[in-house]
Design a protein around this motif. Structure first.
Motif, PDB file in Angstrom:
ATOM      1  N   GLU A 183       0.942  -0.688  -0.275  1.00  0.00           N
ATOM      2  CA  GLU A 183      -0.202  -0.178  -0.015  1.00  0.00           C
ATOM      3  C   GLU A 183       0.722   0.966   0.000  1.00  0.00           C
ATOM      4  O   GLU A 183       0.700   2.045  -0.851  1.00  0.00           O
ATOM      5  CB  GLU A 183      -1.078   0.000   0.873  1.00  0.00           C
ATOM      6  N   LEU A 186       2.519   1.933  -3.555  1.00  0.00           N
ATOM      7  CA  LEU A 186       1.298   2.202  -4.572  1.00  0.00           C
ATOM      8  C   LEU A 186       0.156   3.208  -4.156  1.00  0.00           C
ATOM      9  O   LEU A 186      -0.445   3.951  -5.009  1.00  0.00           O
ATOM     10  CB  LEU A 186      -0.251   1.434  -4.406  1.00  0.00           C
ATOM     11  N   GLN A 210      -3.786  -9.097  -4.687  1.00  0.00           N
ATOM     12  CA  GLN A 210      -4.374  -8.220  -5.348  1.00  0.00           C
ATOM     13  C   GLN A 210      -4.058  -6.745  -5.380  1.00  0.00           C
ATOM     14  O   GLN A 210      -3.531  -6.462  -6.594  1.00  0.00           O
ATOM     15  CB  GLN A 210      -6.278  -7.320  -4.711  1.00  0.00           C
ATOM     16  N   LEU A 211      -2.715  -6.670  -4.448  1.00  0.00           N
ATOM     17  CA  LEU A 211      -1.984  -5.822  -4.585  1.00  0.00           C
ATOM     18  C   LEU A 211      -0.893  -6.330  -5.104  1.00  0.00           C
ATOM     19  O   LEU A 211      -0.478  -4.680  -5.636  1.00  0.00           O
ATOM     20  CB  LEU A 211      -1.830  -4.973  -2.402  1.00  0.00           C
ATOM     21  N   HIS A 212      -0.576  -6.893  -4.832  1.00  0.00           N
ATOM     22  CA  HIS A 212       1.100  -7.342  -6.027  1.00  0.00           C
ATOM     23  C   HIS A 212       0.528  -6.848  -7.077  1.00  0.00           C
ATOM     24  O   HIS A 212       1.814  -7.265  -7.474  1.00  0.00           O
ATOM     25  CB  HIS A 212       1.426  -9.031  -5.071  1.00  0.00           C
ATOM     26  N   GLY A 213      -0.564  -7.801  -7.749  1.00  0.00           N
ATOM     27  CA  GLY A 213      -0.791  -7.980  -8.993  1.00  0.00           C
ATOM     28  C   GLY A 213      -0.653  -6.126  -9.227  1.00  0.00           C
ATOM     29  O   GLY A 213      -0.354  -5.437 -10.940  1.00  0.00           O
ATOM     30  N   GLU A 214      -1.384  -5.511  -8.977  1.00  0.00           N
ATOM     31  CA  GLU A 214      -1.170  -3.156  -9.226  1.00  0.00           C
ATOM     32  C   GLU A 214      -0.092  -3.302  -9.166  1.00  0.00           C
ATOM     33  O   GLU A 214       0.560  -2.672 -10.535  1.00  0.00           O
ATOM     34  CB  GLU A 214      -2.292  -2.973  -8.053  1.00  0.00           C
ATOM     35  N   TYR A 215       0.643  -3.471  -8.188  1.00  0.00           N
ATOM     36  CA  TYR A 215       2.180  -3.542  -8.389  1.00  0.00           C
ATOM     37  C   TYR A 215       2.977  -3.949  -9.760  1.00  0.00           C
ATOM     38  O   TYR A 215       3.967  -3.396 -10.370  1.00  0.00           O
ATOM     39  CB  TYR A 215       3.394  -3.980  -6.803  1.00  0.00           C
ATOM     40  N   LEU A 217       1.793  -4.495 -12.619  1.00  0.00           N
ATOM     41  CA  LEU A 217       1.591  -3.651 -13.536  1.00  0.00           C
ATOM     42  C   LEU A 217       2.051  -2.177 -14.039  1.00  0.00           C
ATOM     43  O   LEU A 217       2.590  -2.202 -14.525  1.00  0.00           O
ATOM     44  CB  LEU A 217       0.131  -3.815 -13.202  1.00  0.00           C
ATOM     45  N   ARG A 218       1.825  -1.672 -12.857  1.00  0.00           N
ATOM     46  CA  ARG A 218       2.831  -0.518 -12.246  1.00  0.00           C
ATOM     47  C   ARG A 218       3.881  -0.310 -12.451  1.00  0.00           C
ATOM     48  O   ARG A 218       4.138   0.467 -12.583  1.00  0.00           O
ATOM     49  CB  ARG A 218       1.619   0.995 -10.807  1.00  0.00           C
TER      50      ARG A 218
END
Length: 222
Positions: A183, A186, A210-215, A217-218
């Motif tokens: 968090e 991100l 879910q957060l790891h996936g966003e990380y 991608l970003r």
């Protein structure tokens, strides 16, 4: 901007540095203007408007922290970043066991634990302890730091998990640490330890994934 408001001109120098983890070797120019492709007919008109500077480069694919005689804390951080990118974190902790426990303050151990557990979702505290077992003092210090992270939930809430059993409390605390670290990376509001401690292990794992996936991608798939 803040410096200019407080002191006016001239501005202090800004020295750009790129820290490259790999996995491939850095093969681009360190001159910023070389990163642009200019149409031949427009190049003379456009080039004066491009920022022209060189950046320093530390390419960990060409740099061996284990062989350097730099500050211990700098060496271990660079080695952690390098081997995390290569997905060889167990080898990192085996290497770390060669250091005196007095060289590695608790704050640094805590940050390295959270970074390592975030970088490799298959890693757990027991594997880390096992790979530090050749250095009992460092293993003991690392376990103590891990327990403090658990007890605080990186804040305060994980004590509820400990009351349900030390093994579950340890696992919950490490998942909470991973979630809060993600968090922070991100730039999201960081969940309180108390609110996360109320979730089941399955819910914590799902939230971390879910957060790891966003990380990914970003930051990692650009």
């Amino acid at each position: 901007t803040q410096h200019h408001k407080a002191h006016g001109f001239p501005l202090p120098p800004v020295l750009p540095l790129v820290l490259h983890q790999g996995p491939d070797t850095w093969n681009l120019s360190t001159a910023f203007e070389d990163l642009f492709e200019l149409p031949e007919d427009l190049a003379p008109a456009l080039r004066p408007f491009l920022p022209q500077f060189h950046h320093a480069l530390l390419d960990l694919t060409r740099f061996d922290p284990a062989a350097e005689e730099a500050d211990t804390r700098l060496r271990v951080v660079l080695q952690l970043m390098k081997l995390a990118r290569q997905r060889e974190l167990l080898r990192f902790f085996q290497w770390l066991a060669g250091f005196s426990a007095t060289e590695l303050p608790d704050t640094l151990l805590g940050l390295m634990l959270l970074y390592a557990l975030h970088a490799d979702s298959d890693l757990d505290a027991e594997k880390i302890y096992h790979n530090l077992s050749s250095n009992p003092e460092l293993e003991k210090n690392t376990m103590s730091v891990a327990e403090k992270l658990i007890a605080q939930g990186r804040e305060e809430g994980i004590s509820q998990g400990i009351s349900q059993g030390i093994s579950r409390g340890r696992e919950s605390g490490l998942w909470i640490g991973r979630i809060q670290l993600l968090e922070e990376f991100l730039d999201l509001p960081v969940s309180s330890g108390e609110s996360l401690a109320a979730l089941s292990l399955e819910e914590l794992k799902a939230m971390q994934e879910q957060l790891h996936g966003e990380y990914e991608l970003r930051f990692k798939r650009r």
